[in-house]
Design a protein around this motif. Sequence first.
Motif, PDB file in Angstrom:
ATOM      1  N   ILE A 162      -4.452  -1.821   3.425  1.00 38.67           N
ATOM      2  CA  ILE A 162      -4.288  -0.358   3.438  1.00 38.67           C
ATOM      3  C   ILE A 162      -5.003   0.312   4.602  1.00 38.67           C
ATOM      4  O   ILE A 162      -4.919   1.524   4.752  1.00 38.67           O
ATOM      5  CB  ILE A 162      -4.784   0.281   2.123  1.00 38.67           C
ATOM      6  N   ARG A 209       5.004  -3.466  -1.465  1.00 38.57           N
ATOM      7  CA  ARG A 209       4.698  -2.117  -0.997  1.00 38.57           C
ATOM      8  C   ARG A 209       5.685  -1.130  -1.615  1.00 38.57           C
ATOM      9  O   ARG A 209       6.861  -1.441  -1.747  1.00 38.57           O
ATOM     10  CB  ARG A 209       4.786  -2.062   0.531  1.00 38.57           C
ATOM     11  N   ALA A 227      -2.422   3.533   0.645  1.00 37.43           N
ATOM     12  CA  ALA A 227      -2.711   3.421   2.081  1.00 37.43           C
ATOM     13  C   ALA A 227      -3.422   4.643   2.591  1.00 37.43           C
ATOM     14  O   ALA A 227      -3.190   5.762   2.135  1.00 37.43           O
ATOM     15  CB  ALA A 227      -1.406   3.200   2.856  1.00 37.43           C
TER      16      ALA A 227
END
Length: 154
Positions: free
Chosen positions: A57, A104, A153
């Motif tokens: 991240i 993701r 992130a």
Amino acid sequence: MNLGRSLHRQQGSELVEFAISATVLFILLFGIIEFSVALFDKATLTNATREGAREGILFRTGERALVDMATTEDPVIEQAINDYAEAFLISLGGPADLEVNIQRNDRNGNDNFDAGDDLTVSVDYPYQFLVLPGFLVGLGDVLTLSSTTVMRAE
């Protein structure tokens, strides 16, 4: 005379009682040790997934296309996980055989991994018992320990 005969019949009974109670005691003792090691390895896997997710991240400049992640960033994440596991896992059978899964979630739908998108790192580890399966039938030789970490992130 009757008392002597009674004592003669009881010779060795302490040994039998000790054998029975010592067996139960040792199984209990080794069970505590075995499951303590398994819990330690579970905590280590949790920390390893956190290390991998932290690596994934981190802010990086430029476009981070999701199609390129498998070749550019996933190996870095897997290396961070393997390094942590190698340093801290109690694995008496050599290096740990970890199955790493990286996903993701593109929240804004632009096919890039941007700030605010989620990274999920999962690890499965086949924990092999050290002592107990030889004593207790039904446990099997392998217990799969799993850990999952989700981070957003930066």
